[in-house]
Scaffold this active site. Structure first.
Site, PDB file in Angstrom:
ATOM      1  N   CYS A 113      -4.997  45.193  15.176  1.00 24.95           N
ATOM      2  CA  CYS A 113      -5.877  45.778  16.080  1.00 24.95           C
ATOM      3  C   CYS A 113      -4.948  46.955  16.552  1.00 24.95           C
ATOM      4  CB  CYS A 113      -6.407  45.016  17.175  1.00 24.95           C
ATOM      5  SG  CYS A 113      -7.152  43.488  16.664  1.00 24.95           S
TER       6      CYS A 113
HETATM    7  N1  CO8 Z   1     -25.131  33.522  13.496  1.00 21.42           N
HETATM    8  C1  CO8 Z   1     -25.684  32.802  14.178  1.00 21.42           C
HETATM    9  N2  CO8 Z   1     -25.060  31.876  15.224  1.00 21.42           N
HETATM   10  C2  CO8 Z   1     -23.600  32.207  15.157  1.00 21.42           C
HETATM   11  C3  CO8 Z   1     -23.206  33.045  14.499  1.00 21.42           C
HETATM   12  C4  CO8 Z   1     -23.973  33.775  13.554  1.00 21.42           C
HETATM   13  N3  CO8 Z   1     -23.408  34.615  12.394  1.00 21.42           N
HETATM   14  N4  CO8 Z   1     -21.725  33.048  14.453  1.00 21.42           N
HETATM   15  C5  CO8 Z   1     -21.665  31.983  15.442  1.00 21.42           C
HETATM   16  N5  CO8 Z   1     -22.837  31.662  16.085  1.00 21.42           N
HETATM   17  C6  CO8 Z   1     -22.922  30.438  16.899  1.00 21.42           C
HETATM   18  C7  CO8 Z   1     -21.404  29.857  17.113  1.00 21.42           C
HETATM   19  O1  CO8 Z   1     -21.126  28.866  16.295  1.00 21.42           O
HETATM   20  C8  CO8 Z   1     -21.981  29.047  18.555  1.00 21.42           C
HETATM   21  O2  CO8 Z   1     -22.796  28.055  18.385  1.00 21.42           O
HETATM   22  P1  CO8 Z   1     -22.591  26.644  19.227  1.00 21.42           P
HETATM   23  O3  CO8 Z   1     -22.737  27.217  20.551  1.00 21.42           O
HETATM   24  O4  CO8 Z   1     -23.610  25.654  18.853  1.00 21.42           O
HETATM   25  O5  CO8 Z   1     -21.165  26.295  19.066  1.00 21.42           O
HETATM   26  C9  CO8 Z   1     -22.768  30.123  19.110  1.00 21.42           C
HETATM   27  O6  CO8 Z   1     -23.133  31.105  18.131  1.00 21.42           O
HETATM   28  C10 CO8 Z   1     -21.952  30.991  20.147  1.00 21.42           C
HETATM   29  O7  CO8 Z   1     -20.627  31.337  19.437  1.00 21.42           O
HETATM   30  P2  CO8 Z   1     -19.613  32.107  20.327  1.00 21.42           P
HETATM   31  O8  CO8 Z   1     -19.401  31.454  21.361  1.00 21.42           O
HETATM   32  O9  CO8 Z   1     -18.509  32.358  19.304  1.00 21.42           O
HETATM   33  O10 CO8 Z   1     -20.412  33.695  20.436  1.00 21.42           O
HETATM   34  P3  CO8 Z   1     -19.768  34.654  21.116  1.00 21.42           P
HETATM   35  O11 CO8 Z   1     -20.860  35.167  22.260  1.00 21.42           O
HETATM   36  O12 CO8 Z   1     -18.320  34.565  21.791  1.00 21.42           O
HETATM   37  O13 CO8 Z   1     -19.645  35.921  20.320  1.00 21.42           O
HETATM   38  C11 CO8 Z   1     -17.814  37.025  18.697  1.00 21.42           C
HETATM   39  C12 CO8 Z   1     -18.985  35.780  18.936  1.00 21.42           C
HETATM   40  C13 CO8 Z   1     -18.932  37.957  18.477  1.00 21.42           C
HETATM   41  C14 CO8 Z   1     -16.986  36.875  17.660  1.00 21.42           C
HETATM   42  C15 CO8 Z   1     -17.287  37.487  20.106  1.00 21.42           C
HETATM   43  O14 CO8 Z   1     -16.801  36.153  20.623  1.00 21.42           O
HETATM   44  C16 CO8 Z   1     -16.335  38.406  20.159  1.00 21.42           C
HETATM   45  O15 CO8 Z   1     -16.515  39.582  19.198  1.00 21.42           O
HETATM   46  N6  CO8 Z   1     -15.143  38.228  20.524  1.00 21.42           N
HETATM   47  C17 CO8 Z   1     -14.186  39.327  20.673  1.00 21.42           C
HETATM   48  C18 CO8 Z   1     -13.391  39.051  19.690  1.00 21.42           C
HETATM   49  C19 CO8 Z   1     -12.258  40.024  19.484  1.00 21.42           C
HETATM   50  O16 CO8 Z   1     -12.322  41.284  19.970  1.00 21.42           O
HETATM   51  N7  CO8 Z   1     -11.421  39.766  18.094  1.00 21.42           N
HETATM   52  C20 CO8 Z   1     -10.560  41.018  17.963  1.00 21.42           C
HETATM   53  C21 CO8 Z   1     -10.868  41.053  16.631  1.00 21.42           C
HETATM   54  S1  CO8 Z   1      -9.200  41.253  15.602  1.00 21.42           S
HETATM   55  C22 CO8 Z   1      -9.354  42.737  15.436  1.00 21.42           C
HETATM   56  O17 CO8 Z   1     -10.127  43.657  15.796  1.00 21.42           O
HETATM   57  C23 CO8 Z   1      -8.199  43.204  14.310  1.00 21.42           C
HETATM   58  C24 CO8 Z   1      -7.771  41.923  13.402  1.00 21.42           C
HETATM   59  C25 CO8 Z   1      -7.108  42.525  12.354  1.00 21.42           C
HETATM   60  C26 CO8 Z   1      -8.032  42.753  11.349  1.00 21.42           C
HETATM   61  C27 CO8 Z   1      -8.780  41.853  10.567  1.00 21.42           C
HETATM   62  C28 CO8 Z   1      -9.462  42.199   9.373  1.00 21.42           C
HETATM   63  C29 CO8 Z   1     -10.036  41.148   8.662  1.00 21.42           C
END
Ligand code: CO8
Length: 378
Positions: free
Chosen positions: A161
């Protein structure tokens, strides 16, 4: 005795190349859900006895609410939406042909060079910085250097990132020290090949793009739109919460080179909770080191991974009632483009700033890593 004053370093041009293919949340969820339903039906008996887990369904509402992403640009669309493939299909190019990543890097590079009024003869270093390079060697940067006819040197670097900001730090340091006179820094972010489109938790996150920046000493700058770099700051803290185990050792460890852990995977909620305060602290301390407060910053070009995360970071820095133009968002239409997100935001939303205005580019994410640059409009 006279002492030589430290040279001023400027960003004098930027460029973005955006793929022509768009995938909306609706399209992505429809194909993922069709894939999941087929998987569940094909494996009904194993699922019934608990041998394998049922694939959960994805939802447009969830994606938009929790991430802010509505669509993403992708290099190749069809394979991603094909439920019998679930990954993009890229053409294989011969060794004599320009590689895909060099090609999209050049698309953005030419735009940045035009904006800065530079030709290949003015540039003496090429840095390619991204989350992935499509091969280990020869460096994509050297291929681009050759294609554009640039003398000097080029190298690739990976910092996920924060690759773009860390690449700009390297450019800045080399210009300050005098080892370069004009640097072309490129981020050809081809992310969709590393996305596990069969995984509901991450299938919606990433898009493809390419960005480029020209950095030089102020005395050579002829650009009508340029920014002096007041300072750079980098930070890393090791974490396994965002990881990809894709790599050359898979061949000798006798594991599946395309197993789930070889793709991007993360504990998104933990990343959110751990990285946000690190970013807030980093930004505050960087500004304080220049006797600046967050309120002195006219625009924050932040990493584009999650809208709620950016809102939380900005709220902690500035309190409530922050105008939208202070923190531009591109995530809604580009998705997360790894290190390129803050550079796209900078490119699209900097022209209107007035002379003397302070701006800040800041990336945060995998590593963990945080990289920032404080800029002043010239
Ligand atoms: N549809 C419906 N429900 C879903 C989905 C979906 N697509 N995905 C997950 N759920 C469910 C989960 O399974 C979970 O269910 P349960 O409560 O039953 O376990 C529920 O929804 C809640 O899940 P989360 O707690 O995971 O949900 P969040 O509110 O945390 O949202 C996010 C998930 C959007 C992923 C959020 O956590 C996020 O964006 N966090 C920040 C992450 C971040 O910034 N990461 C950095 C990214 S890395 C980067 O930028 C570069 C890396 C290198 C590049 C890679 C290229 C491939």
């Amino acid at each position: 005795m006279t002492t030589k004053s430290s040279p001023k370093i400027v960003i004098s041009g930027s460029g973005v190349w955006t793929p022509s293919n768009v995938i909306t949340n609706e399209e992505l969820v429809e194909s993922y859900n069709a894939y999941a339903e087929k998987f569940n039906s094909d494996h009904a008996s194993d699922i019934a006895v608990g041998k394998i887990e049922k694939k959960p369904l994805s939802s447009v509402r969830f994606i938009e609410k929790t991430s802010g992403i509505k669509a993403r640009y992708v290099y190749a669309k069809e394979g991603i939406l094909d439920i019998d493939r679930m990954r993009p299909k890229f053409p294989e190019r011969k060794e004599e042909e320009l590689s895909i990543q060099a090609e999209i890097g050049i698309f953005a590079a030419r735009k940045a060079m035009a904006a800065a009024g530079k030709t290949a003869a003015d540039i003496d270093a090429v840095i390619v910085a991204g989350a992935y390079t499509q091969r280990a060697y020869p460096a994509i940067a050297i291929e681009i250097q050759n294609e554009l006819g640039i003398d000097g040197f080029g190298f690739d670097m990976l910092v996920a990132c924060s690759a773009a900001t860390f690449g700009l730090h390297r450019a800045y340091d080399s210009l300050k020290s005098g080892s370069t006179k004009c640097v072309l820094a490129i981020n050809p972010e081809l992310n969709t090949p590393q996305v596990n489109f069969c995984d509901r938790d991450s299938h919606f996150i990433f898009g493809d793009v390419s960005t480029a920046i020209i950095m030089e000493r102020s005395e050579t700058c002829t650009s009508p739109n340029s920014y002096e770099i007041l300072s750079t700051k980098a930070l890393t803290r090791f974490s396994n919460n965002i990881r990809s185990n894709f790599g050359h050792l898979s061949y000798v460890t006798d594991v599946d080179p395309f197993g789930w852990d070889k793709f991007f995977h993360q504990s998104g909620r933990i990343v959110f909770e751990e990285v946000s305060p690190i970013a807030v602290k980093h930004i505050s301390e960087h500004l304080a080191s220049l006797d600046l407060k967050p309120r002195d910053v006219k625009r924050f070009w932040l990493h584009q991974a999650n809208i709620n995360m950016n809102n939380m970071v900005i709220k902690q820095l500035l309190g409530k009632d922050v105008e939208e133009e202070t923190i531009p968002t591109i995530l809604d239409r580009y998705g997360n483009t790894a290190s390129a997100g803050s550079i796209i935001a900078f490119h699209l939303y900097n022209n209107d700033l007035k002379k003397g205005a302070i701006g800040m580019i800041c990336s945060f994410g995998a590593g963990y890593s945080v990289g920032s640059l404080v800029l002043r409009k010239r």
